[in-house]
Design a protein around this motif. Structure first.
Motif, PDB file in Angstrom:
ATOM      1  N   GLY A 158      25.176  75.373  34.519  1.00 36.95           N
ATOM      2  CA  GLY A 158      26.759  75.658  35.102  1.00 36.95           C
ATOM      3  C   GLY A 158      26.918  75.797  36.537  1.00 36.95           C
ATOM      4  N   GLY A 193      33.711  80.549  35.377  1.00 34.69           N
ATOM      5  CA  GLY A 193      32.342  80.734  35.048  1.00 34.69           C
ATOM      6  C   GLY A 193      31.387  81.534  36.258  1.00 34.69           C
ATOM      7  N   HIS A 240      23.925  71.546  29.147  1.00 41.32           N
ATOM      8  CA  HIS A 240      25.064  72.451  29.443  1.00 41.32           C
ATOM      9  C   HIS A 240      26.263  71.957  28.464  1.00 41.32           C
ATOM     10  CE1 HIS A 240      27.405  75.710  31.730  1.00 41.32           C
ATOM     11  NE2 HIS A 240      28.665  74.972  31.012  1.00 41.32           N
TER      12      HIS A 240
HETATM   13  C1  HEM Z   1      30.743  69.124  29.550  1.00 37.17           C
HETATM   14  C2  HEM Z   1      31.144  70.064  28.673  1.00 37.17           C
HETATM   15  C3  HEM Z   1      31.147  71.460  29.017  1.00 37.17           C
HETATM   16  C4  HEM Z   1      31.001  72.410  27.802  1.00 37.17           C
HETATM   17  C5  HEM Z   1      31.102  72.077  26.399  1.00 37.17           C
HETATM   18  C6  HEM Z   1      30.838  73.712  28.542  1.00 37.17           C
HETATM   19  C7  HEM Z   1      31.032  74.899  27.805  1.00 37.17           C
HETATM   20  C8  HEM Z   1      30.812  76.263  28.336  1.00 37.17           C
HETATM   21  C9  HEM Z   1      30.978  77.240  27.652  1.00 37.17           C
HETATM   22  C10 HEM Z   1      31.427  77.502  26.140  1.00 37.17           C
HETATM   23  C11 HEM Z   1      31.068  78.587  28.397  1.00 37.17           C
HETATM   24  C12 HEM Z   1      30.988  80.178  28.177  1.00 37.17           C
HETATM   25  C13 HEM Z   1      29.801  80.449  27.983  1.00 37.17           C
HETATM   26  C14 HEM Z   1      29.796  81.988  27.805  1.00 37.17           C
HETATM   27  O1  HEM Z   1      30.907  82.556  27.672  1.00 37.17           O
HETATM   28  O2  HEM Z   1      28.775  82.495  27.381  1.00 37.17           O
HETATM   29  C15 HEM Z   1      30.594  77.811  29.650  1.00 37.17           C
HETATM   30  C16 HEM Z   1      30.259  78.494  31.090  1.00 37.17           C
HETATM   31  C17 HEM Z   1      30.017  78.136  32.036  1.00 37.17           C
HETATM   32  N1  HEM Z   1      30.390  76.669  32.625  1.00 37.17           N
HETATM   33 FE1  HEM Z   1      30.687  75.151  31.300  1.00 37.17          FE
HETATM   34  N2  HEM Z   1      30.950  73.468  29.932  1.00 37.17           N
HETATM   35  C18 HEM Z   1      31.105  72.348  30.077  1.00 37.17           C
HETATM   36  C19 HEM Z   1      31.042  71.718  31.442  1.00 37.17           C
HETATM   37  C20 HEM Z   1      30.982  72.487  32.817  1.00 37.17           C
HETATM   38  C21 HEM Z   1      31.229  71.978  34.230  1.00 37.17           C
HETATM   39  C22 HEM Z   1      31.482  70.606  34.309  1.00 37.17           C
HETATM   40  C23 HEM Z   1      30.798  72.936  34.820  1.00 37.17           C
HETATM   41  C24 HEM Z   1      30.939  73.043  36.301  1.00 37.17           C
HETATM   42  C25 HEM Z   1      32.000  72.453  37.210  1.00 37.17           C
HETATM   43  C26 HEM Z   1      30.621  74.219  34.282  1.00 37.17           C
HETATM   44  C27 HEM Z   1      30.242  75.372  34.548  1.00 37.17           C
HETATM   45  C28 HEM Z   1      30.290  76.560  33.782  1.00 37.17           C
HETATM   46  C29 HEM Z   1      29.695  77.955  34.334  1.00 37.17           C
HETATM   47  C30 HEM Z   1      29.376  78.211  35.944  1.00 37.17           C
HETATM   48  C31 HEM Z   1      29.688  78.663  33.076  1.00 37.17           C
HETATM   49  C32 HEM Z   1      29.581  80.145  33.182  1.00 37.17           C
HETATM   50  C33 HEM Z   1      28.193  80.699  32.787  1.00 37.17           C
HETATM   51  C34 HEM Z   1      28.109  81.955  32.585  1.00 37.17           C
HETATM   52  O3  HEM Z   1      28.871  82.856  32.457  1.00 37.17           O
HETATM   53  O4  HEM Z   1      26.736  82.337  32.184  1.00 37.17           O
HETATM   54  N3  HEM Z   1      30.542  73.970  32.661  1.00 37.17           N
HETATM   55  N4  HEM Z   1      30.357  76.586  29.583  1.00 37.17           N
END
Ligand code: HEM
Lengths: 156, 126
Positions: B23, A111, B73
């Motif tokens: 995120g 991400g 998130h």
């Molecule tokens: C708890 C369950 C979680 C779900 C269901 C989830 C789901 C998602 C999804 C579907 C995306 C893609 C979004 C896109 O492509 O537009 C995303 C992006 C991201 N997630 Fe998660 N996530 C979770 C947990 C986490 C955790 C634990 C972290 C940190 C360690 C994290 C950090 C990020 C970051 C930095 C992005 C990039 C955001 C962006 O590109 O705008 N996520 N997440």
């Protein structure tokens, strides 16, 4: 978001009228002559898929983790070395934490890579920010893995 | 929103902004959290000392904020997945966002006592 779209669209917001219309933004999925018929797998598509698959698994692992650590059985007050020792005596919780560590770190790192690609437009900062990200990610994953595998309840 | 930009405002853009910000916050927290947990390999005292600071009222409020970020998130991430894989997802993206926010509020109210209760007892006396 592609770099192309953000840079060409930037700054041209004034002076539009019927005779001088704003540039049309092509729909993101518009097909062009050179668009392949069937989308081929590539690294970015694998990354996109990984974000979604790991996200689904992380819902269970992370929300379960929060429930156990912060809600059940006295919440944060019960946490201490003894509590950790009790849980990591079981291979089930070791595996839980190990999988959660790897998936969360790779999901978060991928991400952040996307976000660096979006905002760091000059080549040098872009490169070094990613190197910093990859170094921190490898370090954290290895340290966490080592701690789970070498944990010693009788350390003292 | 000015013309000539990809930012379109409204629910779709702001939920994306919030997803991105949460995120990043969660990732930075995770980095620190692995470091503090690694103290179990140093000594029980070193670990318990750090965890003791996590039980103070100030950090309890930060923990509540962390829970807020993760819950948003996680729930919104499931919405993003539904928009991408469910045929009717894009059409219902707005309704799904209100569902996410409704669930988020309910869960956050439910988390008040478990996460902040011990802090309240310490500050106001039990
Ligand atoms: C708890 C369950 C979680 C779900 C269901 C989830 C789901 C998602 C999804 C579907 C995306 C893609 C979004 C896109 O492509 O537009 C995303 C992006 C991201 N997630 Fe998660 N996530 C979770 C947990 C986490 C955790 C634990 C972290 C940190 C360690 C994290 C950090 C990020 C970051 C930095 C992005 C990039 C955001 C962006 O590109 O705008 N996520 N997440």
């Amino acid at each position: 978001m592609t770099d192309e779209a953000t840079t060409t669209a930037a700054g041209e917001t004034r002076g539009y009228s019927v005779d001088n219309p704003a540039p049309v933004i092509e729909a993101p999925r518009a097909r062009r002559a050179k668009t392949p018929r069937a989308p081929r797998m590539n690294f970015e598509m694998l990354g996109w898929l990984f974000m979604r698959l790991s996200g689904i698994v992380l819902v269970v692992l992370v929300l379960g983790h929060l429930l156990i650590q912060l809600v059940l059985d006295g919440g944060v007050s019960k946490i201490g070395f003894a509590f950790v020792a009790g849980r990591w005596a079981s291979p089930f919780w070791q595996a839980w934490d190990l999988i959660m560590l790897w998936l969360a770190m790779l999901h978060g790192a991928n991400g952040l890579r996307t976000i660096i690609n979006d905002y760091a437009e000059r080549a040098n900062p872009r490169f070094w920010l990613k190197m910093l990200l990859y170094t921190a990610t490898v370090f954290t994953v290895l340290l966490g893995t080592l701690v789970i595998f070498t944990f010693d309840p009788n350390i003292r | 929103m000015p013309a000539g930009t990809l930012y379109r405002g409204r629910e779709g853009m702001w939920s994306w902004v919030a997803h991105r910000v949460t995120g990043v916050l969660i990732f930075f927290f995770l980095f620190v959290h692995v470091l503090d947990t690694a103290l179990v390999r140093v000594s029980p005292e070193a670990y318990d000392d750090v965890v003791a600071t996590y039980k103070t009222p100030l950090v309890a409020v930060l923990e509540y904020g962390l829970v807020a970020a993760i819950l948003f998130h996680a729930l919104n991430g499931l919405r993003v997945i539904a928009v991408d894989f469910w045929a009717k997802g894009p059409r219902y993206q707005k309704q799904m966002l209100w569902t996410v926010l409704g669930l988020w509020i309910v869960l956050m109210v439910g988390a008040i006592y478990p996460v902040l209760g011990h802090a309240a007892r310490e500050v106001f006396g039990s």
